[in-house]
Design a protein around this motif. Structure first.
Motif, PDB file in Angstrom:
ATOM      1  N   LYS A  45     -32.159 -30.467  24.623  1.00  0.00           N
ATOM      2  CA  LYS A  45     -32.964 -31.034  25.569  1.00  0.00           C
ATOM      3  C   LYS A  45     -34.629 -31.739  25.885  1.00  0.00           C
ATOM      4  CE  LYS A  45     -31.914 -28.441  29.781  1.00  0.00           C
ATOM      5  NZ  LYS A  45     -32.039 -28.037  30.976  1.00  0.00           N
ATOM      6  N   PHE A  46     -35.575 -30.678  25.765  1.00  0.00           N
ATOM      7  CA  PHE A  46     -36.336 -32.171  25.148  1.00  0.00           C
ATOM      8  C   PHE A  46     -36.985 -33.020  24.336  1.00  0.00           C
ATOM      9  CE2 PHE A  46     -40.741 -31.980  23.178  1.00  0.00           C
ATOM     10  CZ  PHE A  46     -41.392 -32.030  23.867  1.00  0.00           C
ATOM     11  N   ALA A  47     -35.855 -33.162  23.237  1.00  0.00           N
ATOM     12  CA  ALA A  47     -36.034 -33.982  22.637  1.00  0.00           C
ATOM     13  C   ALA A  47     -35.060 -35.363  22.961  1.00  0.00           C
ATOM     14  CB  ALA A  47     -34.680 -34.351  20.855  1.00  0.00           C
ATOM     15  N   LYS A  48     -34.099 -35.032  23.837  1.00  0.00           N
ATOM     16  CA  LYS A  48     -33.358 -36.014  24.643  1.00  0.00           C
ATOM     17  C   LYS A  48     -34.719 -37.252  26.089  1.00  0.00           C
ATOM     18  CE  LYS A  48     -29.394 -34.314  25.256  1.00  0.00           C
ATOM     19  NZ  LYS A  48     -27.648 -34.115  25.594  1.00  0.00           N
ATOM     20  N   LYS A  49     -35.732 -36.228  26.185  1.00  0.00           N
ATOM     21  CA  LYS A  49     -36.784 -36.510  26.628  1.00  0.00           C
ATOM     22  C   LYS A  49     -36.958 -38.511  25.838  1.00  0.00           C
ATOM     23  CE  LYS A  49     -36.418 -34.077  30.134  1.00  0.00           C
ATOM     24  NZ  LYS A  49     -36.379 -34.456  30.887  1.00  0.00           N
ATOM     25  N   PHE A  50     -37.124 -38.420  24.635  1.00  0.00           N
ATOM     26  CA  PHE A  50     -37.787 -39.346  24.229  1.00  0.00           C
ATOM     27  C   PHE A  50     -36.532 -40.497  23.589  1.00  0.00           C
ATOM     28  CE2 PHE A  50     -39.984 -36.055  22.790  1.00  0.00           C
ATOM     29  CZ  PHE A  50     -41.657 -36.029  23.008  1.00  0.00           C
ATOM     30  N   LEU A  54     -46.575 -35.635  26.144  1.00  0.00           N
ATOM     31  CA  LEU A  54     -47.365 -35.102  27.243  1.00  0.00           C
ATOM     32  C   LEU A  54     -46.257 -35.299  28.477  1.00  0.00           C
ATOM     33  CD1 LEU A  54     -49.194 -33.143  28.099  1.00  0.00           C
ATOM     34  CD2 LEU A  54     -50.636 -35.097  28.841  1.00  0.00           C
ATOM     35  N   ASN A  55     -45.775 -36.618  28.787  1.00  0.00           N
ATOM     36  CA  ASN A  55     -44.812 -36.928  29.805  1.00  0.00           C
ATOM     37  C   ASN A  55     -43.482 -36.015  29.384  1.00  0.00           C
ATOM     38  OD1 ASN A  55     -44.352 -38.739  32.392  1.00  0.00           O
ATOM     39  ND2 ASN A  55     -43.432 -39.814  31.304  1.00  0.00           N
ATOM     40  N   ALA A  56     -43.272 -35.773  28.555  1.00  0.00           N
ATOM     41  CA  ALA A  56     -41.901 -36.054  28.042  1.00  0.00           C
ATOM     42  C   ALA A  56     -42.102 -33.922  28.051  1.00  0.00           C
ATOM     43  CB  ALA A  56     -41.228 -36.138  26.293  1.00  0.00           C
ATOM     44  N   VAL A  57     -43.097 -33.489  27.837  1.00  0.00           N
ATOM     45  CA  VAL A  57     -43.444 -32.133  28.499  1.00  0.00           C
ATOM     46  C   VAL A  57     -43.105 -31.270  29.663  1.00  0.00           C
ATOM     47  CG1 VAL A  57     -44.872 -30.373  28.286  1.00  0.00           C
ATOM     48  CG2 VAL A  57     -44.732 -31.466  26.150  1.00  0.00           C
ATOM     49  N   ILE A  58     -43.660 -32.015  30.746  1.00  0.00           N
ATOM     50  CA  ILE A  58     -44.057 -32.243  31.450  1.00  0.00           C
ATOM     51  C   ILE A  58     -42.816 -32.565  32.746  1.00  0.00           C
ATOM     52  CG2 ILE A  58     -45.135 -33.226  33.968  1.00  0.00           C
ATOM     53  CD1 ILE A  58     -47.744 -34.086  32.719  1.00  0.00           C
ATOM     54  N   GLY A  59     -42.214 -33.581  32.462  1.00  0.00           N
ATOM     55  CA  GLY A  59     -40.617 -33.546  32.552  1.00  0.00           C
ATOM     56  C   GLY A  59     -39.341 -33.035  32.657  1.00  0.00           C
ATOM     57  N   PHE A  60     -39.756 -32.244  30.935  1.00  0.00           N
ATOM     58  CA  PHE A  60     -38.798 -30.886  30.482  1.00  0.00           C
ATOM     59  C   PHE A  60     -38.800 -29.980  31.874  1.00  0.00           C
ATOM     60  CE2 PHE A  60     -38.722 -27.279  27.977  1.00  0.00           C
ATOM     61  CZ  PHE A  60     -37.254 -27.318  27.551  1.00  0.00           C
ATOM     62  N   LEU A  61     -40.104 -29.472  32.004  1.00  0.00           N
ATOM     63  CA  LEU A  61     -40.808 -28.086  32.901  1.00  0.00           C
ATOM     64  C   LEU A  61     -39.928 -28.304  33.767  1.00  0.00           C
ATOM     65  CD1 LEU A  61     -44.741 -27.519  31.147  1.00  0.00           C
ATOM     66  CD2 LEU A  61     -42.324 -26.252  30.610  1.00  0.00           C
ATOM     67  N   ALA A 112     -34.157 -37.768  38.085  1.00  0.00           N
ATOM     68  CA  ALA A 112     -35.067 -36.270  37.617  1.00  0.00           C
ATOM     69  C   ALA A 112     -35.686 -35.769  38.941  1.00  0.00           C
ATOM     70  CB  ALA A 112     -35.730 -36.491  36.469  1.00  0.00           C
ATOM     71  N   MET A 113     -36.251 -36.543  39.390  1.00  0.00           N
ATOM     72  CA  MET A 113     -36.975 -36.778  41.015  1.00  0.00           C
ATOM     73  C   MET A 113     -36.012 -35.658  41.956  1.00  0.00           C
ATOM     74  SD  MET A 113     -39.616 -36.818  42.948  1.00  0.00           S
ATOM     75  CE  MET A 113     -39.373 -37.086  45.076  1.00  0.00           C
ATOM     76  N   PHE A 114     -34.299 -36.501  42.110  1.00  0.00           N
ATOM     77  CA  PHE A 114     -33.888 -36.916  43.000  1.00  0.00           C
ATOM     78  C   PHE A 114     -33.168 -35.168  42.962  1.00  0.00           C
ATOM     79  CE2 PHE A 114     -31.799 -40.911  44.766  1.00  0.00           C
ATOM     80  CZ  PHE A 114     -32.996 -40.954  44.862  1.00  0.00           C
ATOM     81  N   THR A 115     -32.979 -34.920  41.836  1.00  0.00           N
ATOM     82  CA  THR A 115     -32.885 -33.511  41.097  1.00  0.00           C
ATOM     83  C   THR A 115     -33.260 -32.704  41.814  1.00  0.00           C
ATOM     84  OG1 THR A 115     -31.451 -34.495  38.800  1.00  0.00           O
ATOM     85  CG2 THR A 115     -31.644 -31.566  39.656  1.00  0.00           C
ATOM     86  N   ILE A 116     -34.725 -32.584  41.362  1.00  0.00           N
ATOM     87  CA  ILE A 116     -35.561 -31.866  40.886  1.00  0.00           C
ATOM     88  C   ILE A 116     -36.141 -31.640  43.289  1.00  0.00           C
ATOM     89  CG2 ILE A 116     -38.122 -31.189  41.293  1.00  0.00           C
ATOM     90  CD1 ILE A 116     -38.547 -32.558  39.068  1.00  0.00           C
ATOM     91  N   SER A 117     -35.861 -32.883  43.460  1.00  0.00           N
ATOM     92  CA  SER A 117     -36.304 -32.427  45.155  1.00  0.00           C
ATOM     93  C   SER A 117     -34.900 -31.418  45.943  1.00  0.00           C
ATOM     94  CB  SER A 117     -36.143 -34.093  45.875  1.00  0.00           C
ATOM     95  OG  SER A 117     -37.121 -34.399  45.404  1.00  0.00           O
ATOM     96  N   MET A 118     -34.108 -31.569  45.649  1.00  0.00           N
ATOM     97  CA  MET A 118     -33.006 -31.606  46.443  1.00  0.00           C
ATOM     98  C   MET A 118     -32.740 -30.010  45.751  1.00  0.00           C
ATOM     99  SD  MET A 118     -30.768 -33.626  47.912  1.00  0.00           S
ATOM    100  CE  MET A 118     -30.762 -35.634  47.500  1.00  0.00           C
ATOM    101  N   ALA A 119     -33.583 -29.782  44.377  1.00  0.00           N
ATOM    102  CA  ALA A 119     -33.434 -27.750  43.991  1.00  0.00           C
ATOM    103  C   ALA A 119     -34.857 -27.488  44.644  1.00  0.00           C
ATOM    104  CB  ALA A 119     -33.816 -28.071  42.467  1.00  0.00           C
ATOM    105  N   ILE A 120     -35.273 -28.348  45.043  1.00  0.00           N
ATOM    106  CA  ILE A 120     -36.459 -26.882  45.532  1.00  0.00           C
ATOM    107  C   ILE A 120     -35.811 -27.259  46.735  1.00  0.00           C
ATOM    108  CG2 ILE A 120     -39.024 -27.716  46.443  1.00  0.00           C
ATOM    109  CD1 ILE A 120     -39.300 -28.740  43.448  1.00  0.00           C
TER     110      ILE A 120
END
Length: 810
Positions: free
Chosen positions: A61-66, A99-106, A283-291
């Motif tokens: 999953k983390f690798a897919k951030k690249f 760093l951006n990949a790490v933040i997106g993953f978290l 990702a933004m939508f998924t995070i917003s919906m999940a929260i």
């Protein structure tokens, strides 16, 4: 291999065994079920009734951030920087990419945990006999040997062997068969199939991985359908990319004519293009919906589809079931009228005998409770067969035996029982009408040796009191711009009285009239549905027609329901809401499941949905304005000065420090609007573009001050840092401008958003003042000029422009 073969043999053996052999083999106590101690032992032996979910490898999953458009562009910039021997840029951009990949993953892990929490809360329950009592337990706690009761609307929770009864079962999800399959005593029922009609007791034979098809049923729909916001944003970005493309083509042409090598321009062009692509949108939508979904969990609302909360923001009409939503769903017998030859106790006795406690049906429980209060003993009677309430027949029946003699008892709607007994319905109508005017529901009870000898024993009045807070929340929904319509199977007088008590309105339509018109004139039916405050004598199929009719008029419809027959209307509605007592099938068809009773949860759903909408709108506005500003400002400044005022590294750094804040918009304290939200594409484009043009002009004005009065013109590296500061501080302040539809001071941002912005500003201020490799420091006075002017332009001018653009949309 041997173990797998043993499992298959076990499955085949249970299918061929008689029910008596199964009972003996699993040591089943049909009358009392398993004891708590026995369940604990069997859980150790068989494990929980669940199939472990295959989770994606976190490293993968983390690798897919690249991998993706923005990642590819940044990686291309890294390669180009290497070719051009700009090693410092290469290392820093690589570090920011990681760093951006790490933040997106978290952040996505956080969203995944929210979805997992929802799944845990939406586990299927099963009616199970344990320690001599029927109780609802999570289906995952079932063990082989448990006795369970299943009925229409249930998902089969494990592989079962029928003890008694007849069922119609939908196995299409398992076998692909489109027709229902009849099941009777000793037949197998497989986990994941659906009970379409009937009810019966069964014994659990296989659980978890051991089930025949190895399937468990989840109510949370993991597949995320395309959201309205995504459709809107894709249109906005399409035009934005055209503008970006035109700007970059202009930059390439000018570069060619003034002698700048194209390979020097390509890295910056790639990064500018990357800045315009909304790859973080899903990702933004998924995070917003999940929260947002987790906010709703705290309020007793579970979503089975993440986009449901956003759909609730646009809902402008809701159809509410009267029973259990508007009323208490706790029926009590308020009056009994026996007919000649029978007593009040006879009415209660035969009504109770035509009931069954295991079903938890409110009418059945009302008769059983009344019989118990009157000390009417049912122990001498044996219920040989029971036929539960069916919306098509509108009655319950039972075959009962006492002292070797059998007889039939029936209870149901007055007109249905009158028809069965060949009695004149008018004899009962006057009394039933008196009850109805008080808001009481009237049932008739009949007894006889068989269908031909049935006689009416008497009438019983049941009352389901409106919830004390129903009137308040209905008024609140109306104040939120949501039209409320009541649907009930009760007679018209009862419906009118209930609607009057809770303030819904007086225009209640008999569903039979609507039914006739639907078959003749769909437009007329849609008009009636729109103008009515509610419908009486509603059948489940009427609900579907009402939803379709309202949608034909352009309404975004919400619908509450609880039964298996409500599933089509729940699925058809944009916001299908299964109430807390709903069947598994209704919950599976709905996009929202309530855990509490009443209307307060629905009000919360609307409010939180609109808050999520506002967060998404903020993200869209911010993305368009920010992208427009970065690309157009950089290109226009290049055309004016013949130099790129920022480097590829500057833009990547900018994307990181601003996008970090952008993700935190998903936690913002957004305000819900007073009217249903709508996605107005032209309005969003117009507003964001106007604001973007304004910000570009203001950015150029601040740049002019830097090149002139501040004397930065002589040092190209100072201009780069100064320009980076302009883009950054505008990006920060614009978040606060666009997060509020009114003026920026009308609501307070969330602590997380505020703290991240402040931390970002402090860090970047230190960075541009003290400098880092690749960023030459500028005097603190220059930084303060940029901060001051950006704040004045953003809060003093842009906020007013935004307010005027969005006026009337609060």
């Amino acid at each position: 291999m041997m173990e797998g073969k043993e499992d298959e043999v076990k499955k085949i053996i249970y299918e061929k065994m008689s029910i008596e052999e199964v009972i003996h083999n699993l040591k089943v106590d049909v009358d009392n079920g398993l004891t708590r101690e026995e369940v604990a032992k069997r859980l150790k032996t068989y494990g929980y009734n669940e199939i472990p979910e295959k989770k994606e490898n976190p490293y993968l999953k983390f690798a897919k951030k690249f991998w993706g458009l923005t990642a590819w562009m940044l990686e291309a910039v890294i390669v180009l920087s290497y070719i051009l021997h700009k090693y410092l840029d290469m290392y820093i951009i690589l570090a920011l990419l990681i760093l951006n990949a790490v933040i997106g993953f978290l952040q996505e892990e956080r969203a995944s945990q929210a979805v997992e929490t929802l799944k845990q809360k939406l586990r299927i329950n099963a009616r199970t006999l344990r320690d001599g009592k029927w109780q609802m337990i999570p289906a995952r706690e079932l063990v082989p040997g448990d006795v369970v009761r299943i009925r229409a609307g249930d998902f089969v929770p494990a592989d079962l062997k029928l003890l008694e009864g007849q069922l119609e079962v939908d196995q299409s999800a398992l076998t692909g068969e489109s027709l229902t399959v009849s099941k009777e005593k000793s037949n197998m029922l497989f986990s994941g199939s659906i009970i379409k009609s009937g009810e019966a007791n069964a014994v659990v034979v296989l659980t978890g991985n051991q089930t025949y098809f190895g399937k468990t049923t989840e109510l949370v729909q993991l597949a995320r359908p395309k959201l309205h916001a995504e459709e809107v944003t894709s249109q906005v970005i399409k035009w934005l990319l055209i503008i970006v493309g035109v700007a970059l083509v202009s930059a390439f042409m000018v570069s060619y004519f003034i002698g700048i090598k194209l390979i020097e321009v390509v890295p910056l062009a790639l990064v500018l293009l990357a800045s315009s692509v909304p790859v973080a949108l899903p990702a933004m939508f998924t995070i917003s919906m999940a929260i947002g979904s987790m906010e709703l969990v705290k309020k007793g609302v579970l979503v089975t589809r993440l986009s449901a909360a956003e759909d609730a923001a646009t809902m402008n009409t809701i159809c509410l079931d009267k029973t259990g939503t508007i009323t208490m769903n706790k029926l009590s017998l308020t009056d009994v009228i026996p007919l000649k030859g029978f007593s009040e106790n006879d009415v209660l006795l035969y009504g109770a005998l035509a009931s069954q406690e295991a079903n938890h049906d409110p009418i059945d429980l009302a008769f059983l409770s009344a019989a118990q209060e009157k000390n009417i003993f049912l122990e001498d009677y044996v219920q040989k067969a029971f036929y539960p309430f069916d919306p098509k027949t509108r009655r319950t029946e039972a075959i009962v035996e006492k002292d070797g003699k059998t007889f039939k008892v029936v209870k149901g709607a007055v007109n249905v029982i009158a028809d069965l007994t060949k009695e004149d319905e008018n004899i009962f109508n006057e009394k039933a009408m008196d009850f109805a005017e008080k808001g009481y529901r009237t049932l008739a009870v009949a007894v006889g040796e068989d269908d031909n000898s049935l006689r009416v024993v008497g009438l019983a009045a049941l009352y389901d009191m409106p919830r004390p807070d129903a009137k308040k929340f209905i008024e609140e929904l109306k104040n939120l711009g949501v039209a409320v319509k009541m649907l009930t199977g009760d007679a018209l007088p009862i419906a009118k009285e209930t609607a009057r008590q809770v303030g819904i309105g007086e225009k209640i339509t008999d569903a039979s009239q609507f039914r006739d018109i639907v078959g003749k004139d769909l437009d007329k039916a849609a008009e009636i549905a729109e103008q009515s405050d509610g419908f009486a004598e509603v059948y489940p199929q009427d609900k579907y027609s009402i939803v379709k009719s309202l949608q034909k008029k352009g309404h975004i419809v919400g619908m509450t329901g609880d039964g298996v027959n409500d599933a089509p209307s729940l699925k058809q509605a944009e916001v299908g809401i299964a109430v807390s007592t709903a069947t598994d099938v209704a919950k599976g068809a709905a996009s929202v499941v309530l855990t509490g009773e009443g209307l307060s949860n629905i009000v919360d759903l609307v409010k939180v949905g609109r808050m999520i909408y506002q967060r998404l709108l903020t993200w869209i506005f911010n993305k368009v304005v920010k992208t427009f500003q970065i690309v157009v400002f950089v290109v226009v400044a290049f055309l004016l000065t013949k130099k790129f005022i920022v480097s590829a590294f500057d833009v990547v750094l900018l994307l990181f420090v601003v996008d970090f804040v952008t993700l935190s918009i998903s936690t913002d304290n957004a305000r819900w609007s007073k009217e249903p939200d709508t996605w107005n594409v032209s309005g969003i484009v117009k507003s964001s573009m106007i604001l973007g043009i304004l910000v570009v002009l203001e950015s150029l004005a601040i740049l002019y001050i830097g090149l002139g009065p501040l004397g930065l013109k002589s040092d190209y590296n100072l201009i780069r840092t100064y320009s980076f500061s302009i883009l950054f501080y505008f990006g920060m302040f614009t978040v606060f401008v666009v997060r509020e539809r009114g003026h920026f001071w009308e609501s307070v941002p969330s602590k997380s958003l505020l703290y991240i912005v402040l931390a970002d500003i402090v860090i970047v201020t230190l960075l541009v003042t003290l400098g880092i490799p690749g960023v030459k420091p500028i005097p603190i006075v220059d930084t303060m000029v940029v901060i001051g002017l950006s704040a004045i332009f953003s809060f003093g001018i842009n906020d007013w422009f935004k307010y005027l653009l969005l006026k009337g949309k609060k």
